[in-house]
Design a protein around this motif. Structure first.
Motif, PDB file in Angstrom:
ATOM      1  N   UNK A 138       0.767  -1.235   0.052  1.00  0.00           N
ATOM      2  CA  UNK A 138      -0.127  -0.063   0.076  1.00  0.00           C
ATOM      3  C   UNK A 138       1.065   1.180  -0.099  1.00  0.00           C
ATOM      4  N   UNK A 139       0.689   2.249  -1.003  1.00  0.00           N
ATOM      5  CA  UNK A 139       1.521   3.218  -1.187  1.00  0.00           C
ATOM      6  C   UNK A 139       0.770   4.384  -1.660  1.00  0.00           C
ATOM      7  N   UNK A 140       0.572   5.468  -0.607  1.00  0.00           N
ATOM      8  CA  UNK A 140      -0.204   6.631  -1.278  1.00  0.00           C
ATOM      9  C   UNK A 140      -1.681   6.329  -1.717  1.00  0.00           C
ATOM     10  N   UNK A 141      -2.258   5.625  -1.360  1.00  0.00           N
ATOM     11  CA  UNK A 141      -3.656   5.060  -1.725  1.00  0.00           C
ATOM     12  C   UNK A 141      -3.750   4.019  -2.968  1.00  0.00           C
ATOM     13  N   UNK A 142      -2.598   3.470  -3.355  1.00  0.00           N
ATOM     14  CA  UNK A 142      -2.555   2.435  -4.304  1.00  0.00           C
ATOM     15  C   UNK A 142      -2.151   1.233  -3.688  1.00  0.00           C
ATOM     16  N   UNK A 143      -2.771   0.173  -4.088  1.00  0.00           N
ATOM     17  CA  UNK A 143      -2.295  -1.185  -3.746  1.00  0.00           C
ATOM     18  C   UNK A 143      -1.642  -1.766  -5.134  1.00  0.00           C
TER      19      UNK A 143
END
Length: 136
Positions: free
Chosen positions: A17-22
């Protein structure tokens, strides 16, 4: 006694999970070849931008030197200036057939591709109208 045995804990990545993206964990599987190719692509972009702006950088200097040499070579070919590299180019321009060692092989390959293209174009022409007329 205490019945303590060696053990190890590990972490299994299922998702990132990074800045709202999976992302899938395969994203982390980057090889050295992939890193090297991305770096080379970035370096070539820097060199192209530098050459376009006329700004010297470490990436653009080899290209600038070669381009300068091409200009010197062009002047030498048109004038009586002589140096070893210019003599080689002048000899080639005087008699190009002396340097044509593999030319017949290339011509055969070109003829084969022309035949293949002709066959494909004949097939395409027959399928163009598919039996219909534009004004019927």
């Amino acid at each position: 006694m205490l019945n303590v045995k060696p053990f190890a804990y590990g972490l299994v990545v299922e998702n990132i999970y990074d800045n709202g993206a999976v992302f899938a964990p395969e994203i982390l599987d980057i090889t050295d070849d992939q890193l090297l190719s991305k770096f080379q692509l970035g370096l070539s972009n820097v060199a192209a931008a530098s050459l376009g702006m006329g700004y010297c950088t470490q990436a653009s200097i080899p290209h600038s030197i070669i381009n300068g040499f091409k200009n010197v070579l062009a002047v030498a070919v048109e004038t009586d200036i002589s140096f070893p590299q210019a003599d080689t180019v002048k000899a080639y321009l005087a008699d190009p057939s002396a340097f044509a060692v593999a030319a017949p092989v290339a011509e055969e390959a070109v003829e084969e591709t022309k035949e293949e293209v002709k066959e494909e174009s004949e097939e395409e022409e027959s399928d163009d109208d598919m039996g219909f007329s534009l004004f019927d």
